[in-house]
Design an enzyme around this catalytic site. Structure first.
Site, PDB file in Angstrom:
ATOM      1  N   HIS A 476       0.824  -1.061   0.039  1.00 54.94           N
ATOM      2  CA  HIS A 476       0.217  -0.009   0.140  1.00 54.94           C
ATOM      3  C   HIS A 476       0.820   1.218  -0.076  1.00 54.94           C
ATOM      4  O   HIS A 476       2.143   1.325   0.467  1.00 54.94           O
ATOM      5  CB  HIS A 476      -0.816  -0.104   1.089  1.00 54.94           C
ATOM      6  CG  HIS A 476      -0.206   0.156   2.633  1.00 54.94           C
ATOM      7  ND1 HIS A 476       0.211   1.299   3.081  1.00 54.94           N
ATOM      8  CD2 HIS A 476       0.081  -1.132   3.489  1.00 54.94           C
ATOM      9  CE1 HIS A 476       0.740   0.998   4.457  1.00 54.94           C
ATOM     10  NE2 HIS A 476       0.733  -0.433   4.600  1.00 54.94           N
ATOM     11  N   CYS A 495       2.730  -5.256   6.847  1.00 52.50           N
ATOM     12  CA  CYS A 495       2.458  -4.860   5.304  1.00 52.50           C
ATOM     13  C   CYS A 495       3.716  -4.041   4.810  1.00 52.50           C
ATOM     14  O   CYS A 495       4.541  -3.643   5.490  1.00 52.50           O
ATOM     15  CB  CYS A 495       1.202  -4.228   5.214  1.00 52.50           C
ATOM     16  SG  CYS A 495      -0.261  -5.116   5.848  1.00 52.50           S
TER      17      CYS A 495
END
Length: 581
Positions: A476, A495
Site C-alpha cells: 500500500h 505490510c
C-alpha cells in the site's frame, strides 16, 4: 596382348586404391564413432548383475537406510526412492558395468566434486571419498569385489539423489521456517529421473544444468559466488585497524594500504585507480571506492570510515560467501514457471522489483517492511487479484488494543479527531463521534472494530494492492514518505509500504481495459470514492528474503540479516542430512 594387359593392371591398381580408401574410411568412421560415444562407452553393457549374496547385500544396505561409508550415513529420507530405483533395474547396479564405473558415473562424480561452485559443498556428496572407491573398481588392480561395487553404486545413488534435489528445490523445506513457499510441487520423481535422464545420458552435465532454477538472478549469483571463492583464497583475512574515531576524507589512516588491497580485490576500487599502494591519506579514488562499497551494502554512501563502515569492511569474505550460499538455497525454493511478470519484494534489501515477461526489471522502488522483533513481514508467494483506490483501513484488533484503546479511554473524541470510526462486522458505522463506555467495552471484546476513513492521511495512503493470504499482508501507499529516505526501513506492522504506489498501479493495470495511465491512476487516487479494480490477469507476488543480491550490471550487494533468517537457516544446514522435509 601388351595393350590389353595395361588396362587390366590399371583396373587392379584402382581397385586396390579404392579398397584402401574404403578401409581407411571405415577405420576413421569407427574411430569417430568410438570418440563420439566415449562418454557412454559401457552404457551398451547391461547393468552389473549380482549374485544372490550381492543382491542380499544391496537390499540390506537399502533397507537399513544407512551406509556408514557416507559422509552423512543416514539416508532414511531417501530409502523409498533408492529402493524404487534399484527395483526398476531388478537389483542390478546401473552405475557399474563390467565391474567398472560407467562413464556417466564418472561424469556425475566430477560434478559432485565441483558442487562448491553451485553454492553447495562437495563434502556433502562424499567429495574426498570417491578416489578410493574408484580405485577399488579399476581392473588394473586386484579383481574388484561385489561388495566394493555395491558400496560404490549405492553411495553414488544416494549422493546424486541428494545433489539433484538440493540443486533443484534446496536442502531444507521452507515450510520448516513457516514460510509460505511450496517446493513439493517442484519435486522430481527421482528414481525415474535418474533412470531416464541421467544413467545413460551422453552429457550428464548438460542434463543436470537443467535442474537449476532458470532465473537470471540465480545465475548471476552463481557466477558471483565463483568469483568470491577466488577472493577468499586471495585475501589474508586480516582485519583493518580501528582508530576510535571517524576517518573523513583528507585524514591520515594507517590502514589505508590494507584498505586499498581489499577494495581493489572486491572491485570497489578500480584496478587502474591512481592510488599509491602505500598511501596513508584517505582521499581521492579511495574515498570514492568506500562510497561504492557503502552503497553496495545499503548504507549511506558518505565516504567516511565510521564504526559501521569499518565493521562492514571487516566482515570476513568467507562470511560474504556464506551469505551467497544461503541466498542460493532460497533461490531454489522459488516456484518455477514465473512467466506472468512477477512482482518481487526482497525484505532485507527493502526493495521491490516488477519484472516483465522475459524476467527483466521493468519497475523498481524502495519499500518499508515489518519491524524486526515482533512484526516480521512473512516470506510467501501468492497472486495479486485487485487494487483498491482510496481504501479504508480496518485496524487489526492487536493494534487497536495496544495503541488505540488506551487513547480512547483518555479522550473519547480521539477517533473522530484522527479520522476514524467504529464499525460492526458488516462494516456499518456504529459511532463516528465520541466513543461511549458501552462502545468501548464492545471494542475491547472484539465485537466492534475501528476503521480509518479514506483520504491522504489514511495509513494505507490512497491505494492498496491485494493478494488474499492467510497472513493478511498487502502492499500500500503511505503518508509517511520520509521513511523511504532512510537506509534501514523496517517500520511497519508487517505490510509492505510502497515508495511509488502510482507507478505500481500503472504497471499492474496495464492489461486492464480503461487505459490506466498515470493520469487515470492519479485521478482515482485523488477522487472522492473508494473503488476496487479487479486485475484482468492475476500477477504472481513473491515476498522473499535474500541478503546477497547480484543486480543486472553484475554488482554484488550484501544486506543485514534483519530477521535472523540467515542465522536460523545456517543452524539447520550445519546439522547435516537428513534435513527437515
Amino acid at each position: 596382348m601388351t595393350q590389353s594387359r595395361i588396362p587390366k593392371a590399371l583396373a587392379l591398381i584402382l581397385t586396390l586404391v579404392a579398397l584402401a580408401l574404403l578401409y581407411s574410411h571405415n577405420i576413421a568412421s569407427t574411430a569417430h564413432a568410438r570418440t563420439r560415444s566415449q562418454t557412454s562407452a559401457n552404457s551398451a553393457e547391461p547393468p552389473q548383475q549380482l549374485s544372490a549374496e550381492g543382491q542380499a547385500a544391496l537390499r540390506a544396505a537399502i533397507d537399513s537406510g544407512n551406509v556408514p561409508q557416507l559422509r552423512w550415513p543416514d539416508f532414511s529420507d531417501y530409502t523409498k526412492l533408492v529402493k524404487e530405483f534399484y527395483d526398476s533395474y531388478g537389483n542390478a547396479l546401473p552405475w557399474v558395468r563390467g565391474m567398472q564405473p560407467t562413464a556417466q558415473a564418472q561424469q556425475v562424480i566430477a560434478l559432485l566434486l565441483h558442487a562448491d561452485q553451485k553454492g553447495l559443498s562437495a563434502e556433502d556428496y562424499d567429495g574426498p571419498r570417491w578416489a578410493d572407491r574408484l580405485a577399488k573398481l579399476k581392473p588394473a588392480t586386484s579383481q574388484p569385489s561385489e561388495a566394493d561395487a555395491v558400496q560404490f553404486d549405492v553411495a553414488l545413488t544416494v549422493c546424486v539423489m541428494r545433489y539433484v534435489s538440493d540443486l533443484h528445490i534446496g536442502k531444507v523445506n521452507p515450510k520448516h521456517f513457516d514460510f509460505g513457499l511450496d517446493v513439493d510441487t517442484k519435486k522430481y520423481d527421482l528414481p525415474q529421473f535418474l533412470k531416464t535422464d541421467v544413467v545413460d545420458a551422453p552429457d550428464v552435465a548438460g542434463v543436470l544444468a537443467q535442474v537449476e532454477p532458470p532465473y537470471p538472478g540465480y545465475q548471476r549469483t552463481v557466477r558471483a559466488l565463483q568469483t568470491y571463492l577466488q577472493y577468499v583464497k586471495e585475501n589474508d583475512g586480516a582485519s583493518l585497524p580501528t582508530t576510535g574515531k571517524t576517518i573523513a576524507p583528507g585524514d591520515t589512516y594507517p590502514g589505508a594500504p590494507q584498505l586499498i588491497r581489499l577494495l581493489k580485490l572486491v572491485g570497489d576500487l578500480p584496478a587502474d585507480a591512481n592510488v599509491p599502494a602505500d598511501a596513508t591519506v584517505f582521499q581521492g579514488p579511495l574515498v570514492d571506492a568506500v562510497k561504492h562499497f557503502q552503497a553496495r551494502l545499503g548504507r549511506t554512501p558518505d565516504g567516511k570510515i565510521t564504526a559501521q563502515t569499518l565493521a562492514d569492511l571487516n566482515v570476513p569474505l568467507s562470511a560474504r560467501l556464506r551469505q551467497m550460499q544461503l541466498t542460493l538455497e532460497r533461490w531454489r525454493w522459488i516456484p518455477v514457471g514465473l512467466h506472468d511478470a512477477p512482482i518481487v519484494a526482497n525484505i532485507p534489501e527493502f526493495r521491490l522489483r516488477a519484472y516483465d515477461e522475459n524476467f527483466k526489471v521493468a519497475l523498481t522502488m524502495n519499500v518499508v517492511v515489518g519491524k524486526a522483533y515482533g512484526h516480521d513481514t512473512p516470506v510467501f508467494e501468492n497472486k495479486m487479484q485487485y487494487v483498491i483506490f482510496r481504501p479504508y483501513w480496518s485496524v487489526p484488533y492487536s493494534i487497536a488494543r495496544a495503541e488505540f484503546l488506551p487513547k480512547i479511554e483518555r479522550d473519547p473524541d480521539y477517533l473522530e479527531k484522527k479520522g476514524f470510526a467504529v464499525v460492526d462486522s458488516r462494516q456499518d458505522v456504529v459511532a463516528s463521534g465520541a466513543v461511549s463506555s458501552d462502545v468501548l467495552q464492545q471494542l475491547r471484546a472484539g465485537k466492534l472494530f475501528i476503521r480509518q476513513n479514506p483520504g491522504p492521511k489514511n495509513s494505507l495512503g490512497l491505494v492498496k494492492f491485494i493478494f488474499p493470504n492467510s497472513y493478511d499482508i498487502y502492499m500500500h501507499d503511505t503518508p509517511e514518505q520520509e521513511l523511504f529516505a532512510k537506509t534501514r526501513r523496517d517500520f511497519s506492522h508487517g505490510c509492505i509500504r510502497l515508495e511509488k504506489p502510482a507507478d505500481l498501479a500503472v504497471w499492474v493495470l496495464r492489461n486492464n481495459p480503461g487505459n490506466w495511465n498515470m493520469d487515470h491512476v492519479r485521478a482515482a487516487m485523488n477522487g472522492s470514492t473508494t473503488q476496487q479494480i479487479n486485475l484482468a490477469h492475476p500477477i504472481p507476488i513473491l515476498i522473499v528474503y535474500g541478503t546477497a543480491i547480484v543486480t543486472e550490471d553484475g554488482t554484488v550487494h550484501f544486506y543485514d540479516d534483519i530477521y535472523g533468517h540467515d542465522a536460523e537457516l545456517e543452524k539447520v544446514l550445519d546439522k547435516g542430512y537428513p534435513y527437515p522435509g
